[in-house]
Design a protein around this motif. Structure first.
Motif, mmCIF file in Angstrom:
data_model
loop_
_atom_site.group_PDB
_atom_site.id
_atom_site.type_symbol
_atom_site.label_atom_id
_atom_site.label_comp_id
_atom_site.label_asym_id
_atom_site.label_seq_id
_atom_site.Cartn_x
_atom_site.Cartn_y
_atom_site.Cartn_z
ATOM 1 N N THR A 120 8.858 1.151 -10.561
ATOM 2 C CA THR A 120 7.663 1.529 -11.302
ATOM 3 C C THR A 120 6.814 2.420 -10.411
ATOM 4 O O THR A 120 6.894 2.367 -9.178
ATOM 5 C CB THR A 120 6.827 0.309 -11.719
ATOM 6 N N LEU A 121 5.979 3.224 -11.040
ATOM 7 C CA LEU A 121 5.101 4.104 -10.284
ATOM 8 C C LEU A 121 4.143 3.296 -9.414
ATOM 9 O O LEU A 121 3.856 3.667 -8.275
ATOM 10 C CB LEU A 121 4.319 5.003 -11.243
ATOM 11 N N ALA A 122 3.674 2.175 -9.931
ATOM 12 C CA ALA A 122 2.733 1.348 -9.177
ATOM 13 C C ALA A 122 3.362 0.830 -7.894
ATOM 14 O O ALA A 122 2.721 0.806 -6.838
ATOM 15 C CB ALA A 122 2.249 0.192 -10.042
ATOM 16 N N GLU A 123 4.626 0.434 -7.976
ATOM 17 C CA GLU A 123 5.308 -0.088 -6.790
ATOM 18 C C GLU A 123 5.507 1.004 -5.742
ATOM 19 O O GLU A 123 5.289 0.786 -4.550
ATOM 20 C CB GLU A 123 6.658 -0.678 -7.206
ATOM 21 N N ILE A 124 5.919 2.182 -6.194
ATOM 22 C CA ILE A 124 6.130 3.287 -5.253
ATOM 23 C C ILE A 124 4.807 3.729 -4.655
ATOM 24 O O ILE A 124 4.698 3.983 -3.450
ATOM 25 C CB ILE A 124 6.849 4.456 -5.953
ATOM 26 N N GLY A 139 1.900 3.180 3.806
ATOM 27 C CA GLY A 139 2.565 3.978 4.825
ATOM 28 C C GLY A 139 4.034 3.667 4.959
ATOM 29 O O GLY A 139 4.663 4.012 5.961
ATOM 30 N N THR A 140 4.596 3.016 3.938
ATOM 31 C CA THR A 140 6.007 2.655 3.949
ATOM 32 C C THR A 140 6.839 3.792 3.381
ATOM 33 O O THR A 140 6.462 4.421 2.397
ATOM 34 C CB THR A 140 6.252 1.381 3.119
ATOM 35 N N ARG A 141 7.966 4.042 3.961
ATOM 36 C CA ARG A 141 8.847 5.140 3.569
ATOM 37 C C ARG A 141 9.513 4.871 2.223
ATOM 38 O O ARG A 141 9.973 3.755 1.952
ATOM 39 C CB ARG A 141 9.901 5.332 4.655
ATOM 40 N N ALA A 181 1.379 12.953 -3.150
ATOM 41 C CA ALA A 181 1.581 13.893 -2.045
ATOM 42 C C ALA A 181 0.306 14.052 -1.235
ATOM 43 O O ALA A 181 0.352 14.163 0.003
ATOM 44 C CB ALA A 181 2.042 15.242 -2.588
ATOM 45 N N TYR A 182 -0.815 14.044 -1.901
ATOM 46 C CA TYR A 182 -2.077 14.219 -1.181
ATOM 47 C C TYR A 182 -2.379 13.011 -0.295
ATOM 48 O O TYR A 182 -3.011 13.145 0.755
ATOM 49 C CB TYR A 182 -3.212 14.496 -2.151
ATOM 50 N N LYS A 183 -1.913 11.836 -0.720
ATOM 51 C CA LYS A 183 -2.077 10.644 0.123
ATOM 52 C C LYS A 183 -1.288 10.795 1.425
ATOM 53 O O LYS A 183 -1.781 10.450 2.502
ATOM 54 C CB LYS A 183 -1.602 9.399 -0.631
ATOM 55 N N VAL A 184 -0.069 11.297 1.332
ATOM 56 C CA VAL A 184 0.743 11.479 2.537
ATOM 57 C C VAL A 184 0.154 12.596 3.388
ATOM 58 O O VAL A 184 0.098 12.494 4.621
ATOM 59 C CB VAL A 184 2.212 11.766 2.166
ATOM 60 N N ARG A 185 -0.295 13.654 2.759
ATOM 61 C CA ARG A 185 -0.935 14.757 3.484
ATOM 62 C C ARG A 185 -2.104 14.250 4.322
ATOM 63 O O ARG A 185 -2.318 14.688 5.455
ATOM 64 C CB ARG A 185 -1.412 15.805 2.482
#
Length: 361
Positions: free
Chosen positions: A10-14, A21-23, A45-49
């Motif tokens: 699910t999107l929520a889980e990902i 910060g989990t891969r 993507a902005y969260k990882v950025r």
């Protein structure tokens, strides 16, 4: 098996994994591409950025790609640039030709030249060592250069009948500091057998890049999308890239651009900017070990700056690249207009000097 895994996601889980910060893995990346909206990918993507760069910050370079020769025996069907040995229109640049292009780059405010040509059997390794040594002697640290792509580097080592390690050391002794990840396109064996059967295998590509890193040279990762590659092939490319970075830590950046199909043997229809941006976001999410993700002004023009909202943090302002221009790319020297668009999007671009002297000034 992959489908069974995908149905449980699910999107929520990902999203929770990314927040922690989990891969994410390949199955989760596939699920995101097939199920998440562009807006959802943008947010992730902005969260990882944000792990690497402050909101609103971005960097850029002014650079020139110098296509020192157009003679090549690789015969890739996606290239509109090359001439076969002996074919009319083939050329090799002299030192003075190269110096003139670098001088023009400096006049336009740039400090980075990148070299990209082909597999020219008439050019020995000494041609390259002499050229790069002459550039370093003439310009010192005021200009930096990306000496070769990995694909060219591999051909040179093979042509000289020396190891990758020895070729890297000889180039390093000539003043080379960078050999970039060009020539990768899509890093799967099936893709290469379809489109560039005279190029080297994916395994050989990474062996050469590892030798470059071990020699103390800097390198980058690249990817080109918009051929006939499948989603699984795109994901394999990203997975191999991430594994290589895990093992070596040698990749300074990742640049993705789009295939220009015009005047090429393969032809086709150019993919949309929307698809490019969606893919760029997925790259930012998946490549969690590469700090700098670059968006391609060369192939997407001003629209590339939309990529800053999809996880990218860096771009270059090119003044020339015959390879992509021959296939339909257009270049604007109105740098201020392009930079103004970045500001309109809420980013403040800062010049990222690559040359050591310029960076210290």
């Amino acid at each position: 098996m992959a489908l069974a895994v995908e149905t449980r996601l699910t999107l929520a889980e990902i999203s929770a994994k990314i927040d922690e910060g989990t891969r994410i893995d390949v199955d989760e990346a596939r699920w995101l591409w097939l199920n998440a909206s562009a807006e959802e990918l943008q947010q992730l993507a902005y969260k990882v950025r944000a792990r690497f760069h402050a909101p609103g910050e971005c960097t850029y370079m002014v650079m020139r790609i110098i296509n020192y020769t157009n003679v090549c025996v690789a015969q890739c069907d996606y290239c509109a640039f090359y001439k076969l040995p002996g074919q009319a229109g083939g050329y090799v640049m002299s030192h003075d030709d190269v110096f003139a292009k670098i001088d023009e780059l400096i006049a336009l405010g740039g400090d980075l030249a990148a070299f990209n040509g082909g597999f020219n059997p008439a050019l020995p390794l000494s041609y390259y060592c002499d050229l790069f040594a002459a550039i370093r002697a003439r310009y010192g640290d005021s200009v930096e250069f990306y000496a070769l792509t990995i694909a060219e580097f591999m051909y040179l080592a093979d042509h000289a009948k020396i190891s990758n390690a020895e070729a890297a050391q000889r180039l390093k002794a000539a003043g080379v500091r960078w050999i970039t990840g060009g020539g990768s396109e899509i890093l799967t064996e099936d893709f290469r057998s379809r489109h560039s059967k005279f190029k080297y295998t994916v395994t050989e590509y990474f062996e050469a890049q590892r030798a470059i890193v071990e020699a103390g040279l800097k390198t980058t990762a690249t990817m080109v999308i918009g051929f006939d590659e499948t989603l699984d092939e795109r994901l394999e490319h990203l997975d191999r890239t991430r594994q290589f970075q895990d093992e070596t830590g040698g990749l300074a950046s990742f640049l993705c651009w789009t295939f220009k199909p015009y005047f090429t043997q393969i032809g086709g229809i150019e993919i949309t900017t929307a698809e490019y941006l969606k893919h760029l976001a997925l790259c930012r999410i998946f490549l969690d070990n590469i700090p700098r993700i670059r968006t391609s002004v060369l192939t997407q023009n001003q629209q590339a700056l939309e990529g800053l909202k999809y996880g990218a943090d860096d771009f270059d302002l090119p003044i020339e690249d015959e390879v992509t221009q021959k296939a339909g790319a257009t270049i604007s020297l109105d740098f201020e207009r392009i930079l103004s668009y970045a500001r309109e999007l809420g980013f403040e671009p800062t010049y990222r000097h690559v040359a050591l002297a310029a960076a210290k000034a």
